[in-house]
Design an enzyme around this catalytic site. Sequence first.
Site, PDB file in Angstrom:
ATOM      1  N   LYS A  61       0.985  -1.054   0.052  1.00 31.44           N
ATOM      2  CA  LYS A  61       0.176  -0.041  -0.120  1.00 31.44           C
ATOM      3  C   LYS A  61       0.646   1.368   0.036  1.00 31.44           C
ATOM      4  O   LYS A  61       0.511   2.431  -0.662  1.00 31.44           O
ATOM      5  CB  LYS A  61      -0.968  -0.017   1.148  1.00 31.44           C
ATOM      6  N   HIS A 112       1.023  -7.108  17.339  1.00 33.42           N
ATOM      7  CA  HIS A 112       0.159  -8.258  17.190  1.00 33.42           C
ATOM      8  C   HIS A 112      -0.378  -8.577  18.758  1.00 33.42           C
ATOM      9  O   HIS A 112       0.497  -8.514  19.489  1.00 33.42           O
ATOM     10  CB  HIS A 112       0.751  -9.334  16.434  1.00 33.42           C
TER      11      HIS A 112
END
Length: 125
Positions: A61, A112
């Site tokens: 991206k 995470h």
Amino acid sequence: MILGVGIDIIEVARIASSYEKFGERFVSRILHADEIAYCLSHKNPAPFIAVRFAAKEAISKAFGTGIGAQLGWQDMEIRRKESGEPFVVLHGKGKKLFKSRRAKRLLISLSHTVNYAAATAVLER
């Protein structure tokens, strides 16, 4: 000068499911050998696989390409410094894309939990 920013978040359960279903075939499609070894060295590899998946999505991206013809899974590798800080190594099309954009740095940040993995990438000139 910032050329691009990318962010991605993924449910760890989605990656765990793919890993359970497809095993080595799945991880070797998206990760390099050293990445696989690192992830599988953990008792629960799913969050570590998931955060690298998210990192590569975020990088794609930042480049503005997505994962596809211009930049593939194997064109990016997430490594760790001795301090634990993640960094990106580009291969093949990734290196070419970096040079064609006249980029100087590609920064990555990973996070995470048991349930989610997230990554942000910044491409700079």
